[in-house]
Design a protein around this motif. Sequence first.
Motif, PDB file in Angstrom:
ATOM      1  N   GLY A 185      -1.787   7.679   3.144  1.00 34.00           N
ATOM      2  CA  GLY A 185      -1.121   8.215   4.327  1.00 34.00           C
ATOM      3  C   GLY A 185      -1.142   7.190   5.837  1.00 34.00           C
ATOM      4  O   GLY A 185      -0.497   7.496   6.739  1.00 34.00           O
ATOM      5  N   GLU A 186      -1.515   6.060   5.585  1.00 34.75           N
ATOM      6  CA  GLU A 186      -1.459   5.083   6.734  1.00 34.75           C
ATOM      7  C   GLU A 186      -0.181   4.401   6.684  1.00 34.75           C
ATOM      8  O   GLU A 186       0.037   3.599   7.582  1.00 34.75           O
ATOM      9  N   THR A 187       0.441   4.381   5.205  1.00 36.45           N
ATOM     10  CA  THR A 187       1.607   3.546   5.255  1.00 36.45           C
ATOM     11  C   THR A 187       2.864   4.507   5.043  1.00 36.45           C
ATOM     12  O   THR A 187       2.830   5.384   4.374  1.00 36.45           O
ATOM     13  N   PHE A 188       3.662   4.342   6.274  1.00 33.27           N
ATOM     14  CA  PHE A 188       4.979   5.287   6.374  1.00 33.27           C
ATOM     15  C   PHE A 188       4.459   6.782   6.241  1.00 33.27           C
ATOM     16  O   PHE A 188       5.089   7.735   5.877  1.00 33.27           O
ATOM     17  N   SER A 189       3.139   7.008   6.888  1.00 31.43           N
ATOM     18  CA  SER A 189       2.581   8.271   6.972  1.00 31.43           C
ATOM     19  C   SER A 189       2.549   9.013   5.605  1.00 31.43           C
ATOM     20  O   SER A 189       2.441  10.489   5.605  1.00 31.43           O
ATOM     21  N   GLY A 190       2.321   8.207   4.518  1.00 29.93           N
ATOM     22  CA  GLY A 190       2.464   9.066   3.162  1.00 29.93           C
ATOM     23  C   GLY A 190       3.615   9.516   2.752  1.00 29.93           C
ATOM     24  O   GLY A 190       3.743   9.816   1.525  1.00 29.93           O
ATOM     25  N   VAL A 191       4.923   9.204   3.327  1.00 29.21           N
ATOM     26  CA  VAL A 191       6.095   9.588   2.837  1.00 29.21           C
ATOM     27  C   VAL A 191       6.882   8.465   1.854  1.00 29.21           C
ATOM     28  O   VAL A 191       6.668   7.557   2.273  1.00 29.21           O
ATOM     29  N   ASN A 233       0.757  -1.205   0.104  1.00 25.42           N
ATOM     30  CA  ASN A 233      -0.214   0.019   0.078  1.00 25.42           C
ATOM     31  C   ASN A 233       0.841   1.096  -0.145  1.00 25.42           C
ATOM     32  O   ASN A 233       0.630   2.336   0.332  1.00 25.42           O
ATOM     33  N   ARG A 234       1.983   1.214  -0.397  1.00 25.88           N
ATOM     34  CA  ARG A 234       3.005   2.562  -0.556  1.00 25.88           C
ATOM     35  C   ARG A 234       2.321   3.483  -1.176  1.00 25.88           C
ATOM     36  O   ARG A 234       2.636   4.761  -1.098  1.00 25.88           O
ATOM     37  N   HIS A 235       1.428   3.235  -2.263  1.00 24.33           N
ATOM     38  CA  HIS A 235       0.983   4.312  -3.364  1.00 24.33           C
ATOM     39  C   HIS A 235      -0.470   4.493  -2.958  1.00 24.33           C
ATOM     40  O   HIS A 235      -1.185   4.842  -3.875  1.00 24.33           O
ATOM     41  N   GLY A 236      -1.040   3.901  -2.014  1.00 25.39           N
ATOM     42  CA  GLY A 236      -2.604   3.643  -1.773  1.00 25.39           C
ATOM     43  C   GLY A 236      -3.346   2.848  -2.468  1.00 25.39           C
ATOM     44  O   GLY A 236      -4.673   3.109  -2.831  1.00 25.39           O
ATOM     45  N   GLU A 237      -2.694   1.990  -2.903  1.00 27.99           N
ATOM     46  CA  GLU A 237      -3.331   0.720  -3.641  1.00 27.99           C
ATOM     47  C   GLU A 237      -4.736   0.253  -3.114  1.00 27.99           C
ATOM     48  O   GLU A 237      -5.501  -0.092  -3.499  1.00 27.99           O
TER      49      GLU A 237
END
Length: 328
Positions: A237-243, A228-232
Amino acid sequence: MNYRKLGKTGFNVSEISLGTWQVGGKWGDDFDHTLAESILHEAVDGGVNFIDTADVYGAGESEKAVGKFVKSRSERIYVATKCGRQLNPHTNEAYQPEVLRQFVEDSLTNMGLETLDLVQLHCPPTEVYYRPEIFELFDRLKDEGKVQNLGISVEKVEEALKGIEFDNVTTVQIIFNMFRQRPSELFFEQAKKKNIGVIVRVPLASGLLTGKFSKESTFTEGDHRNFNRHGEKFDRGETFSGVDYETGLAAVNELKAVFPGYENLAPVALRWVLQFDGVSTIIPGASRPDQMESNLKAAELPPLTTEQVQAVDEIYAKYIKPRVHQLW
């Protein structure tokens, strides 16, 4: 352990608490009730009296583990859960009072409790915050003795500001950490004016702020840090705070220079969050008892120095702020 008032709930809660998204094991693993119980005992033995769960964590198994555990202890432990994320598709139209009522009933059954200390809408679509009938439902549930307090878990500051316009909202759960600083600008101020409890989730940016990850780190197939690094699957924002992961690693490397001698930056990152008096409690997760032990160490650390705070702000401004500050 220090304790802070959780807004209008009146609860005095541990400033370091426990989020149970991965309490039964690593993200994507089968739920391990024995492991969950050991982590929960580690938390409460360390002074934690507030536990946050959700009906979707472990497909209800997290709620079952928390409910069983709470009944096994003599201490007063406040339990918060969430509802709404079971909806598929997770849309504004799917949010209906009777559906949410059933979710609350199911949570009570899962935990074997007669009433919920706090139930939170679980990051609903923004449109839901403009529908009074959704919030009115929880007044009826309160009158029926099934719910003591209503809270909201949000993705965006704008949703938090809209949600606290409803008088029966007592708490807001929001992402806030060294890499997600926007809530401290306006939201904390408004929350304080309305006596809203602020529950900080993802305080370690999905583990990024522990300083233990590298470019070679890998994550299991079921771990959102893998898929989910790109919101898949849900809000990025839940993954690595969206960074962006590589950007985050670069920023963490500079943080290590600010805090030499810390092999694990987690306690420092949590202590940074606790410097803000607008925060009621932090709910870092733990997939092992030693991670819970690490989280609790934050309460023992002295406040960060002015120079350290300034250095964190400079790293945020250099790496993070231009990329994500305005998004959430």
